[in-house]
Design a protein around this motif. Structure first.
Motif, PDB file in Angstrom:
ATOM      1  N   MET A   1       0.835  -1.187   0.000  1.00  0.00           N
ATOM      2  CA  MET A   1       0.000   0.000   0.000  1.00  0.00           C
ATOM      3  C   MET A   1       0.877   1.247   0.000  1.00  0.00           C
ATOM      4  O   MET A   1       1.993   1.230   0.487  1.00  0.00           O
ATOM      5  N   GLU A   2       0.317   2.289  -0.503  1.00  0.00           N
ATOM      6  CA  GLU A   2       1.025   3.551  -0.590  1.00  0.00           C
ATOM      7  C   GLU A   2       1.264   4.152   0.798  1.00  0.00           C
ATOM      8  O   GLU A   2       0.418   4.081   1.676  1.00  0.00           O
ATOM      9  N   ARG A   3       2.448   4.717   0.990  1.00  0.00           N
ATOM     10  CA  ARG A   3       2.779   5.329   2.280  1.00  0.00           C
ATOM     11  C   ARG A   3       1.967   6.610   2.469  1.00  0.00           C
ATOM     12  O   ARG A   3       1.652   7.304   1.516  1.00  0.00           O
ATOM     13  N   VAL A   4       1.684   6.925   3.719  1.00  0.00           N
ATOM     14  CA  VAL A   4       0.896   8.100   4.060  1.00  0.00           C
ATOM     15  C   VAL A   4       1.857   9.247   4.373  1.00  0.00           C
ATOM     16  O   VAL A   4       2.692   9.118   5.269  1.00  0.00           O
ATOM     17  N   PRO A   5       1.773  10.382   3.641  1.00  0.00           N
ATOM     18  CA  PRO A   5       2.646  11.519   3.913  1.00  0.00           C
ATOM     19  C   PRO A   5       2.415  12.084   5.321  1.00  0.00           C
ATOM     20  O   PRO A   5       1.325  11.984   5.878  1.00  0.00           O
ATOM     21  N   ALA A   6       3.461  12.677   5.874  1.00  0.00           N
ATOM     22  CA  ALA A   6       3.415  13.186   7.252  1.00  0.00           C
ATOM     23  C   ALA A   6       2.311  14.232   7.442  1.00  0.00           C
ATOM     24  O   ALA A   6       1.628  14.236   8.468  1.00  0.00           O
ATOM     25  N   TYR A   7       2.115  15.122   6.462  1.00  0.00           N
ATOM     26  CA  TYR A   7       1.092  16.165   6.632  1.00  0.00           C
ATOM     27  C   TYR A   7      -0.309  15.574   6.717  1.00  0.00           C
ATOM     28  O   TYR A   7      -1.170  16.096   7.415  1.00  0.00           O
ATOM     29  N   LEU A   8      -0.533  14.446   6.029  1.00  0.00           N
ATOM     30  CA  LEU A   8      -1.835  13.788   6.119  1.00  0.00           C
ATOM     31  C   LEU A   8      -2.008  13.076   7.459  1.00  0.00           C
ATOM     32  O   LEU A   8      -3.104  13.028   8.005  1.00  0.00           O
ATOM     33  N   VAL A   9      -0.923  12.550   7.992  1.00  0.00           N
ATOM     34  CA  VAL A   9      -0.990  11.917   9.311  1.00  0.00           C
ATOM     35  C   VAL A   9      -1.360  12.956  10.363  1.00  0.00           C
ATOM     36  O   VAL A   9      -2.226  12.722  11.212  1.00  0.00           O
ATOM     37  N   VAL A  10      -0.732  14.128  10.300  1.00  0.00           N
ATOM     38  CA  VAL A  10      -1.030  15.200  11.260  1.00  0.00           C
ATOM     39  C   VAL A  10      -2.489  15.619  11.140  1.00  0.00           C
ATOM     40  O   VAL A  10      -3.195  15.775  12.142  1.00  0.00           O
ATOM     41  N   TYR A  11      -2.969  15.791   9.915  1.00  0.00           N
ATOM     42  CA  TYR A  11      -4.365  16.185   9.696  1.00  0.00           C
ATOM     43  C   TYR A  11      -5.323  15.104  10.204  1.00  0.00           C
ATOM     44  O   TYR A  11      -6.319  15.408  10.859  1.00  0.00           O
ATOM     45  N   LEU A  12      -5.003  13.847   9.921  1.00  0.00           N
ATOM     46  CA  LEU A  12      -5.845  12.748  10.387  1.00  0.00           C
ATOM     47  C   LEU A  12      -5.905  12.709  11.910  1.00  0.00           C
ATOM     48  O   LEU A  12      -6.969  12.494  12.493  1.00  0.00           O
ATOM     49  N   LEU A  13      -4.785  12.946  12.564  1.00  0.00           N
ATOM     50  CA  LEU A  13      -4.771  12.960  14.031  1.00  0.00           C
ATOM     51  C   LEU A  13      -5.627  14.097  14.594  1.00  0.00           C
ATOM     52  O   LEU A  13      -6.221  13.958  15.659  1.00  0.00           O
ATOM     53  N   LYS A  14      -5.696  15.214  13.865  1.00  0.00           N
ATOM     54  CA  LYS A  14      -6.516  16.344  14.320  1.00  0.00           C
ATOM     55  C   LYS A  14      -8.013  16.048  14.223  1.00  0.00           C
ATOM     56  O   LYS A  14      -8.788  16.466  15.065  1.00  0.00           O
ATOM     57  N   ILE A  15      -8.424  15.347  13.172  1.00  0.00           N
ATOM     58  CA  ILE A  15      -9.858  15.175  12.922  1.00  0.00           C
ATOM     59  C   ILE A  15     -10.399  13.813  13.343  1.00  0.00           C
ATOM     60  O   ILE A  15     -11.614  13.638  13.407  1.00  0.00           O
ATOM     61  N   ARG A  16      -9.576  12.858  13.658  1.00  0.00           N
ATOM     62  CA  ARG A  16     -10.021  11.479  13.859  1.00  0.00           C
ATOM     63  C   ARG A  16     -11.043  11.311  14.977  1.00  0.00           C
ATOM     64  O   ARG A  16     -11.906  10.469  14.907  1.00  0.00           O
ATOM     65  N   LYS A  17     -10.959  12.113  16.026  1.00  0.00           N
ATOM     66  CA  LYS A  17     -11.902  11.950  17.145  1.00  0.00           C
ATOM     67  C   LYS A  17     -13.312  12.420  16.781  1.00  0.00           C
ATOM     68  O   LYS A  17     -14.250  12.180  17.526  1.00  0.00           O
ATOM     69  N   HIS A  18     -13.456  13.076  15.635  1.00  0.00           N
ATOM     70  CA  HIS A  18     -14.759  13.556  15.187  1.00  0.00           C
ATOM     71  C   HIS A  18     -15.366  12.646  14.106  1.00  0.00           C
ATOM     72  O   HIS A  18     -16.308  13.046  13.419  1.00  0.00           O
TER      73      HIS A  18
END
Length: 128
Positions: free
Chosen positions: A1-18
């Motif tokens: 699978m394609e690697r997840v860029p760092a900026y997307l990981v940060v964004y995902l961590l910000k929104i994941r609880k919602h």
């Protein structure tokens, strides 16, 4: 699978609880600039393409620079500029890959550790 860029990981961590919260993305983007809203919409699309989240079919619309603005009660201003609209999904859901992304990193780290140990073992055997 394609690697997840760092900026997307940060964004995902910000929104994941919602995840699963209807209207969250609209509330998040109502008070930001048009540029920021477009960035976040594109990041949502990238997260979808990487199979980290699923997006609802129903969309909300955010209007930037509206043509008609009520400054005070009874005082309405009509602008002659172009109003901008951004459509965003009403809801997103975190998928299994998004929830367990840390396991991918753990697996990558374990592979490097095993490769390093094998290399050290080979070097030890050669030098002996």
């Amino acid at each position: 699978m394609e690697r997840v860029p760092a900026y997307l990981v940060v964004y995902l961590l910000k929104i994941r609880k919602h995840s699963g919260e209807f209207g969250y993305l609209k509330r998040r983007l109502e008070n930001v600039s048009l540029e920021r809203a477009v960035y976040e919409k594109s990041m949502l699309r990238e997260l979808l393409d990487l199979r980290l989240i699923a997006l609802s079919d129903k969309e909300d619309e955010i209007v930037f620079d509206p043509l008609v603005v009520e400054v005070e009660p009874g005082v309405i201003i009509h602008r002659s500029v172009t109003e901008n609209r951004v459509s965003i999904p009403n809801c997103f859901t975190l998928l299994a890959r998004g929830h367990y992304l840390w396991l991918e990193w753990l697996g990558d780290g374990a592979q490097w550790l095993v490769a390093s140990l094998i290399g050290a073992l080979i070097a030890l055997l050669i030098s002996a």
